[in-house]
Design an enzyme around this catalytic site. Structure first.
Site, PDB file in Angstrom:
ATOM      1  N   ASP A 157      15.453 -29.139   2.382  1.00  0.00           N
ATOM      2  CA  ASP A 157      14.109 -28.294   2.451  1.00  0.00           C
ATOM      3  C   ASP A 157      14.486 -27.625   0.973  1.00  0.00           C
ATOM      4  OD1 ASP A 157      12.094 -26.934   2.675  1.00  0.00           O
ATOM      5  OD2 ASP A 157      12.840 -25.794   4.569  1.00  0.00           O
ATOM      6  N   GLU A 172       9.880 -20.337  -2.934  1.00  0.00           N
ATOM      7  CA  GLU A 172       8.927 -20.749  -1.781  1.00  0.00           C
ATOM      8  C   GLU A 172       9.444 -20.069  -0.400  1.00  0.00           C
ATOM      9  OE1 GLU A 172       7.336 -23.316   1.575  1.00  0.00           O
ATOM     10  OE2 GLU A 172       9.536 -22.787   1.095  1.00  0.00           O
ATOM     11  N   GLU A 173      10.919 -20.207  -0.118  1.00  0.00           N
ATOM     12  CA  GLU A 173      11.349 -19.690   1.315  1.00  0.00           C
ATOM     13  C   GLU A 173      11.184 -18.128   1.512  1.00  0.00           C
ATOM     14  OE1 GLU A 173      11.909 -21.698   3.394  1.00  0.00           O
ATOM     15  OE2 GLU A 173      12.556 -23.577   2.715  1.00  0.00           O
ATOM     16  N   HIS A 223       9.457 -27.135  -4.074  1.00  0.00           N
ATOM     17  CA  HIS A 223      10.237 -25.942  -4.363  1.00  0.00           C
ATOM     18  C   HIS A 223      11.611 -26.142  -4.494  1.00  0.00           C
ATOM     19  CE1 HIS A 223      11.768 -24.883  -0.440  1.00  0.00           C
ATOM     20  NE2 HIS A 223      10.514 -25.608   0.183  1.00  0.00           N
ATOM     21  N   HIS A 281      16.578 -25.719   8.273  1.00  0.00           N
ATOM     22  CA  HIS A 281      17.050 -24.276   8.005  1.00  0.00           C
ATOM     23  C   HIS A 281      18.393 -24.081   8.875  1.00  0.00           C
ATOM     24  CE1 HIS A 281      13.265 -21.966   6.494  1.00  0.00           C
ATOM     25  NE2 HIS A 281      13.358 -23.193   6.140  1.00  0.00           N
ATOM     26  N   ASP A 295       6.741 -31.446   0.724  1.00  0.00           N
ATOM     27  CA  ASP A 295       7.709 -30.519   1.317  1.00  0.00           C
ATOM     28  C   ASP A 295       8.051 -31.407   2.427  1.00  0.00           C
ATOM     29  OD1 ASP A 295       9.084 -28.377   2.009  1.00  0.00           O
ATOM     30  OD2 ASP A 295       7.575 -26.958   1.553  1.00  0.00           O
TER      31      ASP A 295
END
Length: 368
Positions: free
Chosen positions: A186, A218-219, A71, A326, A241
């Site tokens: 990410d 995706e998130e 992603h 994150h 991922d």
């Protein structure tokens, strides 16, 4: 240790520094197409903005279809509102922990693609009550300070409601150059894996048709993979991922950076195809790679939606560990990146109809 020159470090830098939250991945997709066009037979977009690059098998029409999925979107924010005093209120897009945000530089990308820098507000600790110091500020309560005095001044900069906000973080090789720091690993590091695999496959024959899907959103709900899989209609899929490294003083639980490939046996949303896991183990052994296993009980990957589409797709996830997921700054290791590229490249070279039928029979999918 693998040689530094095996990977394109400039590609990783460009992917990390590009700005792209869910639904606004254009900067990233343009990097994907510009880099991947020399190693692809066809490039297409679906209606959510995922970009799909195809590397045709040697038979051109008759090989199994492999979908590689990474992603493009990063966690970030949108401009929620602008105060009369010129502060920008934030709307989180993706999962944020308030601890990692105060005093961080952020970039607003305007509708005209201008980049406006601001800093997330914070408080000095002097005189604060202990209960205030110990409280985590919620991301919705944070604001961006652009260093102006009014709402009109913000608007004159071209900033408007709904504009994308992302961390302003340059890519950096750390003091040991095997460690790479940047934002958006990410899942941009895995976008890099997919592109490097296509580059490798352009130099050798393979029976399968390879589709690398750089997916969107995706998130915010694993959305882009859902539409991309209908476009591709794959026979087998590998989601690429990140997973959480636990080798810092906060955790010290053993998922270290630099220890090689990570096979995801299951996560909270997907159980990997057992035959597929076994095939990856065989390749790891043949290529003398290092391997560990991941059982992520919270969260999921693009494989979550891919494996449930159509009649079901033989799927699993390969992971790269990263520290500080994150947050504005994440760290990965070159060795994990390189070994994952080698594993995926060899898998794509080996898969044929016979191998695919073996994968299906591993979970009882057989005509006998």
């Amino acid at each position: 240790m693998s040689d530094f020159n095996e990977i394109d470090l400039d590609l990783l830098k460009r992917l990390s520094e590009a700005d792209g939250i869910g639904g606004m991945e254009r900067e990233v997709s343009r990097i994907v197409t510009s880099y991947g066009k020399d190693y692809s037979d066809d490039i297409q977009y679906d209606n959510l903005g995922s970009v799909i690059l195809k590397s045709s098998g040697k038979n051109k029409t008759n090989g199994p279809k492999i979908m590689l999925s990474s992603h493009m979107d990063e966690v970030g924010f949108m401009v929620r509102s602008i105060t009369a005093e010129g502060y920008v209120n934030l709307l989180p897009v993706g999962g944020w922990w308030g601890h990692v945000m105060p005093a961080q530089e952020m970039t607003i990308t305007t509708n005209d693609a201008e980049k406006i820098i601001g800093v997330v507000g914070s408080r000095a600790p002097h005189g604060l009550a202990s209960e205030v110091k110990e409280k985590v500020i919620q991301p919705m309560d944070l604001y961006l300070d652009l260093g102006v005095t009014s709402e009109q001044a913000v608007e004159q900069l071209g900033v408007s409601i709904g504009d994308m906000i992302t961390p302003n973080v340059p890519f950096r090789e750390m003091n040991d150059s095997n460690y790479l720091m940047g934002k958006a690993w990410d899942d941009r590091c895995c976008v890099g894996v997919g592109l490097e695999v296509l580059k490798n496959l352009s130099e050798s024959d393979h029976e399968a048709d390879i589709y690398f899907a750089a997916t969107t959103q995706e998130e915010v709900g694993i959305r882009g993979a859902r539409t991309a899989v209908h476009t591709i209609k794959p026979d087998v899929a590998i989601a690429l991922d990140v997973t959480t490294a636990t080798d810092t003083p906060f955790d010290n639980k053993g998922m270290k950076l630099g220890d090689g490939v990570v096979l995801s046996v299951l996560d909270s949303l997907t159980i990997g195809n057992s035959g597929l896991v076994q095939m990856m183990e065989e390749i790891v052994k043949d290529l003398l790679l290092d391997v560990r296993y991941d059982f992520m009980t919270v969260g999921g990957t693009d494989a979550c939606n891919i494996h449930k589409m159509m009649e079901g797709v033989v799927s699993m996830t390969l992971s790269l560990p990263t520290r500080y997921m994150h947050s504005p700054r994440l760290i990965i290791h070159k060795e994990d990146y390189i070994q994952t590229i080698k594993l995926v490249t060899e898998f794509c070279r080996r898969l044929n109809w016979e191998k695919l039928n073996q994968l299906k029979s591993s979970v009882g999918i057989t005509k006998d």
